[in-house]
Design a protein around this motif. Structure first.
Motif, PDB file in Angstrom:
ATOM      1  N   LEU A 138     -11.477   8.655 -21.352  1.00  0.00           N
ATOM      2  CA  LEU A 138     -11.860   8.837 -19.806  1.00  0.00           C
ATOM      3  C   LEU A 138     -10.486   8.315 -18.980  1.00  0.00           C
ATOM      4  N   ILE A 139     -10.129   7.123 -19.305  1.00  0.00           N
ATOM      5  CA  ILE A 139      -9.357   6.230 -18.585  1.00  0.00           C
ATOM      6  C   ILE A 139      -7.918   6.437 -18.552  1.00  0.00           C
ATOM      7  N   ILE A 140      -7.849   7.026 -20.046  1.00  0.00           N
ATOM      8  CA  ILE A 140      -6.002   7.460 -20.363  1.00  0.00           C
ATOM      9  C   ILE A 140      -5.789   9.051 -19.455  1.00  0.00           C
ATOM     10  N   LEU A 141      -7.202   9.652 -19.452  1.00  0.00           N
ATOM     11  CA  LEU A 141      -7.001  11.501 -18.956  1.00  0.00           C
ATOM     12  C   LEU A 141      -6.961  10.674 -17.707  1.00  0.00           C
ATOM     13  N   LEU A 142      -7.641   9.646 -16.513  1.00  0.00           N
ATOM     14  CA  LEU A 142      -7.251   9.185 -15.447  1.00  0.00           C
ATOM     15  C   LEU A 142      -6.177   8.653 -15.410  1.00  0.00           C
ATOM     16  N   ALA A 143      -5.506   8.267 -16.084  1.00  0.00           N
ATOM     17  CA  ALA A 143      -3.902   7.142 -15.747  1.00  0.00           C
ATOM     18  C   ALA A 143      -3.188   8.211 -15.650  1.00  0.00           C
ATOM     19  N   ILE A 144      -3.134   9.736 -16.661  1.00  0.00           N
ATOM     20  CA  ILE A 144      -1.922  10.277 -16.754  1.00  0.00           C
ATOM     21  C   ILE A 144      -2.170  11.434 -15.972  1.00  0.00           C
ATOM     22  N   TRP A 145      -3.140  11.384 -14.854  1.00  0.00           N
ATOM     23  CA  TRP A 145      -3.109  12.364 -14.082  1.00  0.00           C
ATOM     24  C   TRP A 145      -3.219  11.914 -12.797  1.00  0.00           C
ATOM     25  N   LEU A 146      -3.283  10.304 -12.196  1.00  0.00           N
ATOM     26  CA  LEU A 146      -2.769  10.183 -11.369  1.00  0.00           C
ATOM     27  C   LEU A 146      -1.586   9.900 -11.364  1.00  0.00           C
ATOM     28  N   ASN A 147      -0.628   9.371 -12.990  1.00  0.00           N
ATOM     29  CA  ASN A 147       1.412   9.624 -13.187  1.00  0.00           C
ATOM     30  C   ASN A 147       1.619  10.877 -12.374  1.00  0.00           C
ATOM     31  N   THR A 148       1.126  11.891 -12.791  1.00  0.00           N
ATOM     32  CA  THR A 148       1.491  13.277 -12.550  1.00  0.00           C
ATOM     33  C   THR A 148       1.011  13.732 -11.052  1.00  0.00           C
ATOM     34  N   ARG A 149       0.692  12.649 -10.181  1.00  0.00           N
ATOM     35  CA  ARG A 149      -0.104  12.915  -8.851  1.00  0.00           C
ATOM     36  C   ARG A 149       1.120  12.002  -8.325  1.00  0.00           C
ATOM     37  N   ILE A 150       0.514  10.727  -8.721  1.00  0.00           N
ATOM     38  CA  ILE A 150       1.630  10.295  -7.665  1.00  0.00           C
ATOM     39  C   ILE A 150       3.312   9.496  -8.385  1.00  0.00           C
ATOM     40  N   LEU A 151       3.368   9.545  -9.494  1.00  0.00           N
ATOM     41  CA  LEU A 151       4.480   9.347  -9.408  1.00  0.00           C
ATOM     42  C   LEU A 151       5.344  10.479 -10.333  1.00  0.00           C
ATOM     43  N   SER A 152       5.793  11.444  -9.292  1.00  0.00           N
ATOM     44  CA  SER A 152       5.756  12.208  -9.993  1.00  0.00           C
ATOM     45  C   SER A 152       7.273  12.270 -10.821  1.00  0.00           C
ATOM     46  N   PRO A 153       8.271  13.299 -11.279  1.00  0.00           N
ATOM     47  CA  PRO A 153       9.931  12.742 -12.277  1.00  0.00           C
ATOM     48  C   PRO A 153       9.843  12.347 -10.778  1.00  0.00           C
ATOM     49  N   PHE A 199       1.050  -1.253  -0.458  1.00  0.00           N
ATOM     50  CA  PHE A 199      -0.338   0.055  -0.659  1.00  0.00           C
ATOM     51  C   PHE A 199       0.814   0.918   0.076  1.00  0.00           C
ATOM     52  N   THR A 200       1.606   1.322   0.947  1.00  0.00           N
ATOM     53  CA  THR A 200       2.743   2.295   0.821  1.00  0.00           C
ATOM     54  C   THR A 200       3.687   2.877  -0.672  1.00  0.00           C
ATOM     55  N   GLN A 201       4.211   1.583  -1.007  1.00  0.00           N
ATOM     56  CA  GLN A 201       5.399   1.760  -1.782  1.00  0.00           C
ATOM     57  C   GLN A 201       4.905   1.522  -3.327  1.00  0.00           C
ATOM     58  N   ASN A 202       4.159   1.305  -3.447  1.00  0.00           N
ATOM     59  CA  ASN A 202       3.197   1.550  -4.851  1.00  0.00           C
ATOM     60  C   ASN A 202       1.678   0.934  -4.788  1.00  0.00           C
ATOM     61  N   PRO A 203       1.029   2.743  -4.892  1.00  0.00           N
ATOM     62  CA  PRO A 203      -0.191   3.350  -4.235  1.00  0.00           C
ATOM     63  C   PRO A 203      -0.585   3.218  -5.494  1.00  0.00           C
ATOM     64  N   GLY A 204       0.065   3.131  -7.095  1.00  0.00           N
ATOM     65  CA  GLY A 204      -0.916   3.277  -8.041  1.00  0.00           C
ATOM     66  C   GLY A 204      -1.427   1.387  -8.618  1.00  0.00           C
ATOM     67  N   VAL A 205      -0.220   0.331  -8.134  1.00  0.00           N
ATOM     68  CA  VAL A 205      -0.720  -0.746  -8.075  1.00  0.00           C
ATOM     69  C   VAL A 205      -1.903  -0.970  -7.592  1.00  0.00           C
ATOM     70  N   THR A 206      -2.230  -0.697  -6.362  1.00  0.00           N
ATOM     71  CA  THR A 206      -2.411  -0.778  -5.672  1.00  0.00           C
ATOM     72  C   THR A 206      -4.561  -0.155  -5.614  1.00  0.00           C
ATOM     73  N   SER A 207      -4.191   1.033  -6.200  1.00  0.00           N
ATOM     74  CA  SER A 207      -5.470   1.647  -6.945  1.00  0.00           C
ATOM     75  C   SER A 207      -6.628   1.049  -7.451  1.00  0.00           C
ATOM     76  N   ILE A 208      -5.451   0.807  -9.026  1.00  0.00           N
ATOM     77  CA  ILE A 208      -6.025   0.079  -9.936  1.00  0.00           C
ATOM     78  C   ILE A 208      -6.598  -1.114  -9.704  1.00  0.00           C
ATOM     79  N   ALA A 209      -5.559  -2.035  -8.265  1.00  0.00           N
ATOM     80  CA  ALA A 209      -6.732  -3.392  -8.127  1.00  0.00           C
ATOM     81  C   ALA A 209      -7.795  -2.973  -7.864  1.00  0.00           C
ATOM     82  N   ILE A 210      -8.193  -1.758  -7.046  1.00  0.00           N
ATOM     83  CA  ILE A 210      -9.456  -1.474  -6.031  1.00  0.00           C
ATOM     84  C   ILE A 210     -10.062  -1.074  -7.114  1.00  0.00           C
ATOM     85  N   PHE A 211      -9.728  -0.443  -8.016  1.00  0.00           N
ATOM     86  CA  PHE A 211     -10.392  -0.209  -9.155  1.00  0.00           C
ATOM     87  C   PHE A 211     -10.922  -0.857 -10.134  1.00  0.00           C
TER      88      PHE A 211
END
Length: 339
Positions: free
Chosen positions: A317-332, A24-36
């Protein structure tokens, strides 16, 4: 009545809890897509009694196998900080060439399979050469090859579908079953395991992650960044070629129209699975969840008798959501390797 001190948890249970916290702490993106994915399954299970049946999920897995195979290769490319828009065109061209080789040239199925993979590797090496050695942005190179490859497929087929022999063993690549499991699903699972091991347990995966994190730093540390980057595109080209042959075998014909919009589904699945668009972080498990989420959503919408045209809107919409999550969760500044 005396109060006793609480007993410490057993060591094995502590280890399991520690691993859960890391997930949950190191892979929040993976956790969120699993919940989705779980949420999608829960919603569509109420809209259709057929959604959660074994037959439906075998169909979902069989149809999404080509996307998963290419998405695994795309995970490596995006982890380097690049992108490959030509995979849909590669799928169409190799699929059409395979049909021609079987129908007109009477090649044996194994020769078609090997030649198709070589063709995919050649296309990937062309992309990789201009990107890695000539320094042209990946978006520009693969956008150009997208048009060139699709145009070549149109030229050689003249816009017609080329049928493959009905009883040729090549058709088993897309229609065969082994112990009740579709052959495309078996191929996809093998590719999934190979991709996971390459990204997380092999030197190539560490190099790919290092290039995406800091290409110049990776070069100065002794990594052959140009060669590794080119190899990533070769891998994706071969994956797209294999997906093209599976699609042609499943449909029974090769066509220049196959794979239109395919690259969008692949990229959406990879990015939705939390692989960083900025490079430096990739996850094969996340890619798998991304592919299954999109496939389950599209299948559920069809079973719910919602217009199939809506699936394009949903994919966008999924692509837009994914890009938004990338910019919020997986920053440079995100670092690390995915699982």
């Amino acid at each position: 009545m005396t109060l006793s001190a609480s007993k410490p948890l057993p060591q094995n249970r502590q280890i399991k809890l520690s691993r859960t916290r890391q997930l949950f702490t190191q892979n929040p993106g993976v956790t969120s897509i699993a919940i989705f994915l779980i949420a999608c399954c829960a919603v569509f299970s109420f809209t259709s009694d057929f959604f959660l049946t074994q037959a439906n999920w075998l169909n979902i897995i069989r149809q999404s196998a080509p996307i998963l195979i290419v998405a695994i290769g795309m995970t490596f490319v995006i982890t380097t900080g690049g992108i490959d828009l030509s995979v849909g065109s590669t799928l169409a061209l190799v699929g059409a060439l395979s049909a021609i080789a079987l129908h007109d040239w009477h090649w044996p199925w194994y020769a078609v399979l090997v030649a198709g993979l070589i063709a995919g590797a050649l296309i990937g090496s062309i992309n990789g050469f201009f990107i890695a050695y000539e320094g042209i942005p990946a978006f520009i190179v693969t956008l150009a090859t997208l048009a060139i490859i699709r145009g070549t497929a149109l030229l050689i087929t003249q816009g017609y579908s080329i049928p493959i022999p009905r009883h040729d063993p090549f058709s088993l690549l897309g229609r065969g079953w082994v112990l009740g499991i579709p052959v495309p699903a078996i191929i996809a699972v093998v590719a999934l395991i190979a991709g996971y091991l390459m990204l997380n347990n092999m030197r190539f995966g560490r190099y790919v992650t290092a290039i995406g994190t800091n290409s110049e730093g990776a070069r100065r540390s002794g990594i052959a960044t140009q060669r590794v980057t080119m190899q990533a595109y070769v891998l994706t080209g071969m994956a797209a070629a294999l997906a093209g042959m599976i699609t042609t075998a499943r449909l029974g014909s090769g066509s220049s129209n196959q794979g239109e919009g395919f690259e969008l589904q692949v990229i959406a699945a990879v990015v939705l699975g939390s692989t960083s668009l900025f490079g430096g972080f990739g996850t094969i498990v996340g890619t798998l969840l991304g592919v299954l989420s999109i496939a389950a959503m599209q299948n559920g919408l069809i079973l719910a008798h919602i217009s199939p045209f809506f699936t394009q809107i949903a994919t966008g919409l999924i692509i837009l959501l994914a890009i938004w999550l990338n910019t919020r969760i997986l920053s440079p500044g995100h670092a690390g390797t995915g699982k």
